[in-house]
Design a protein around this motif. Structure first.
Motif, short mmCIF file in Angstrom:
data_model
loop_
_atom_site.label_atom_id
_atom_site.label_comp_id
_atom_site.label_asym_id
_atom_site.label_seq_id
_atom_site.Cartn_x
_atom_site.Cartn_y
_atom_site.Cartn_z
N UNK A 445 0.75 -1.04 -0.21
CA UNK A 445 0.12 0.04 0.01
C UNK A 445 0.74 1.14 -0.03
N UNK A 446 0.60 2.31 -0.81
CA UNK A 446 1.22 3.20 -1.04
C UNK A 446 0.89 4.70 -0.70
N UNK A 447 1.65 5.55 -0.24
CA UNK A 447 1.30 6.90 0.04
C UNK A 447 1.97 7.74 -1.06
N UNK A 448 1.11 8.34 -2.10
CA UNK A 448 1.55 9.20 -3.05
C UNK A 448 1.77 10.84 -2.57
N UNK A 499 -3.38 9.53 -0.84
CA UNK A 499 -2.65 10.88 -1.45
C UNK A 499 -2.52 11.91 -0.52
N UNK A 500 -1.51 12.37 -0.36
CA UNK A 500 -1.10 13.77 0.65
C UNK A 500 -0.63 14.70 -0.28
N UNK A 501 -1.49 16.00 -0.11
CA UNK A 501 -1.06 17.38 -0.79
C UNK A 501 -0.82 18.30 0.24
N UNK A 502 -0.27 19.35 -0.19
CA UNK A 502 -0.44 20.52 0.64
C UNK A 502 -1.54 21.06 0.90
N UNK A 503 -1.76 21.88 1.80
CA UNK A 503 -3.15 22.48 2.03
C UNK A 503 -3.09 24.11 1.77
N UNK A 504 -2.11 24.20 0.39
CA UNK A 504 -2.33 25.51 0.12
C UNK A 504 -3.31 25.49 -1.07
N UNK A 505 -3.54 26.83 -1.84
CA UNK A 505 -4.63 26.92 -2.73
C UNK A 505 -4.59 25.78 -3.99
N UNK A 506 -3.28 25.38 -4.33
CA UNK A 506 -3.00 24.51 -5.43
C UNK A 506 -3.45 23.19 -4.86
#
Length: 608
Positions: A445-448, A499-506
């Motif tokens: 199992x992966x974290x992108x 999936x982990x993303x930044x919490x900025x606008x993008x």
């Protein structure tokens, strides 16, 4: 001296190729990745030729380790009438100690009181030119780049490369060759181990005998008790000094047992407590002293050659590599070359073998070739090279054309940039290996992640700073907008991911885009940092550090910098991770990352 760069011209399938070992920060392990027939072995063979005086491994006559016929080096497409030269040029970095030794030698043996490399004071270049005429080997021309120096009776700097000083240049070249580190090329480790290792001979020992004598001395060096073969083994065997001899041989056997079977247990995840190395000593009818190295198990005592092929490979690999760094009075910075290492071992053993490589890089470097994805460490991608053969079409590997043969090499970063359709950071390597997992293969199992910075920061905090046990598959992409390929890949494989993303606008925008594109299957798998902690709103991974720590970390590799720079920070984190160097961080920073890693571990484990 340290090897800095290899340049190869007109060698077999290589037209012109340069392998630079200084592009990656502080890297000691270099991976050559490519399909079969891509040219990986050709590159290793050429590098092996760069060692001008290295005959020790040649003595073992390992199949494939020696180019016996110089004519076989002629470029494949030019064998009909080759009237050129096969050229090898390597650059070595020199430090103050090297320059001191060279100057001391020059003062004593030449008319110069000071010498230095002419063009670049930090490097020397050595050339080996194999000249051919009518496709037949003619002669070998070896030389160094020119020196400049100051005569003892003057102050003017003169070019030692001038014909007037050829005798000096020859002397300096001979001396400098003694400072070159060894290159040890192992095409494989499947060859017979001697039943007896003779510690002396009536005449000069053969090259093979000398190799094993030096191996025994390396084991003695590892004991750190100032013992040597002649005084503490040979003479004691002849004088029957059994008490002191038995104790020394016992220490040697325990050391080899610890080195071999500790690594065996670590790599194969199984204890071998009932197995140990036994070393016996004796002298033959001609009163020549020798040692015998055997393996004692519950069911008897065996010679090395009576064990399985896998055990023999592993035993000889460890014996020849783990003890070599203890050797004294020889140039350090040895380079080990491995061709498809452990290809006959189980995939899990191959992965664990990579960890053992890290223990070999004390005073040495490793260059290894592989076409197995199990032998690729994501931590080493910055020092990974993709090898291609133009005779093999990228999308049709069964198509081969000798006239088009040209082996090329690119850093992984260059290769990924040239193939932008492969948006996953690691995917181009899998593509070039033509890799597809089977239904029976256990894909983690992966974290992108958005990119390399997130990948290296999380790996560094988890493994080096927080030392959190357990594996978590972190997979970096090349930006928050480029995760489509990874998501499609895992969906097609039927594998779990988050999936982990930044919490900025993008990051918020891309989260919405992926949910719209992939629907409910992604909605419960995608998180921004403020989904984990509301205080992490408008955060990227760097903001989980105390602001003052970013520059302090960066200055570990760039001490003269006074402002935070993302590129320099990213590079420093890589170096700290590769070398496992701990940097003191605040309690708040460590708590932030501990919470983040705990969240990711829990979510990816649950497959939610």
């Amino acid at each position: 001296m340290k090897f800095s760069e290899f340049k190869i011209t007109n060698f077999k399938g290589i037209d012109s190729l340069t392998l630079n070992l200084e592009k990656s920060p502080e890297a000691n392990i270099f991976t050559l990745v490519g399909l079969n027939e891509s040219g990986k072995t050709t590159i290793l063979e050429a590098i092996d030729l760069f060692s001008p005086l290295n005959k020790e491994l040649k003595a073992l006559e390992i199949p494939g380790s020696v180019i016996k016929d110089p004519n076989s080096m002629i470029p494949i497409s030019k064998r009909d009438n080759f009237n050129d030269r096969v050229s090898l040029a390597f650059k070595l970095s020199v430090d103050e100690d090297d320059l001191r030794k060279i100057n001391d030698y020059a003062k004593e043996h030449t008319e110069f009181k000071k010498v230095s490399p002419k063009r670049d004071r930090n490097y020397l270049t050595y050339f080996r030119h194999y000249n051919f005429e009518n496709s037949k080997f003619k002669d070998l021309d070896s030389k160094w780049s020119g020196f400049e120096g100051v005569l003892k009776n003057g102050y003017k700097t003169v070019d030692i490369g001038d014909i007037s000083y050829n005798h000096v240049n020859t002397k300096l070249a001979t001396f400098c060759r003694s400072l070159i580190p060894s290159i040890l090329y192992f095409p494989n480790f499947l060859f017979d181990f001697p039943s007896r290792i003779y510690l002396e001979t009536k005449e000069n020992p053969s090259p093979k005998q000398q190799f094993y004598i030096e191996l025994i001395q390396d084991i003695l060096y590892s004991l750190d008790n100032s013992t040597n073969i002649k005084t503490h083994l040979v003479e004691r065997i002849k004088n029957k000094e059994r008490q002191s001899l038995n104790r020394l041989v016992q220490k040697m056997a325990v050391k080899v047992t610890d080195v071999v079977f500790e690594a065996w247990s670590r790599i194969f995840k199984q204890q071998v407590s009932a197995t140990r190395i036994v070393i016996n000593y004796a002298s033959d009818d001609e009163d020549l002293a020798y040692l015998e190295i055997d393996i004692e198990a519950d069911d008897g005592i065996y010679s090395i050659n009576e064990r399985s092929l896998g055990f023999r490979w592993f035993f000889i690999f460890l014996l020849f590599t783990q003890f070599r760094p203890f050797r004294k009075d020889t140039p350090q910075n040895v380079i080990f070359l491995f061709d498809e290492p452990a290809s006959n071992l189980h995939p899990n053993a191959q992965k664990q073998l990579l960890k053992s490589f890290e223990n070999l890089t004390l005073n040495s470097k490793i260059i290894y070739a592989t076409h197995s994805h199990h032998l690729i460490n994501p931590n080493w991608l910055e020092s990974t090279f993709i090898v291609r053969n133009e005779a093999l079409k990228f999308d049709a590997t069964d198509s081969y054309n000798v006239k088009q043969t040209n082996i090329s090499i690119k850093t992984y970063r260059e290769f990924a940039a040239a193939h932008p359709h492969n948006t996953a950071y690691f995917q181009p390597i899998l593509d070039v290996l033509d890799y597809r997992p089977s239904d029976l293969e256990n894909i983690s199992n992966a974290v992108f992640l958005e990119g390399k910075t997130d990948f290296y920061v999380l790996k560094y905090l988890k493994e080096v700073i927080l030392k959190i046990p357990g594996d978590i598959a972190l997979v970096p992409s090349t930006g928050s907008s480029n995760l489509n390929t990874l998501i499609s890949l895992y969906m097609g494989w039927g594998k779990e991911f988050i999936i982990l993303l930044d919490s900025d606008k993008e990051g918020k925008s891309q989260k919405t885009k992926y949910i719209d594109s992939f629907g409910i299957i992604v909605e419960q798998r995608i998180f921004t940092l403020d989904d984990i902690d509301a205080f992490w709103k408008k955060h990227g991974i760097e903001k989980l550090f105390d602001p003052s720590e970013l520059l302090l970390i960066q200055q570990k590799s760039f001490p003269d910098t006074t402002r935070y720079d993302k590129t320099n920070f990213h590079r420093t984190i890589q170096e700290l991770l590769i070398n496992k160097i701990e940097v003191p961080l605040s309690v708040q920073t460590m708590n932030n990352f501990r919470r983040l890693i705990s969240f990711l571990t829990e979510k990816v484990r649950d497959g939610n």
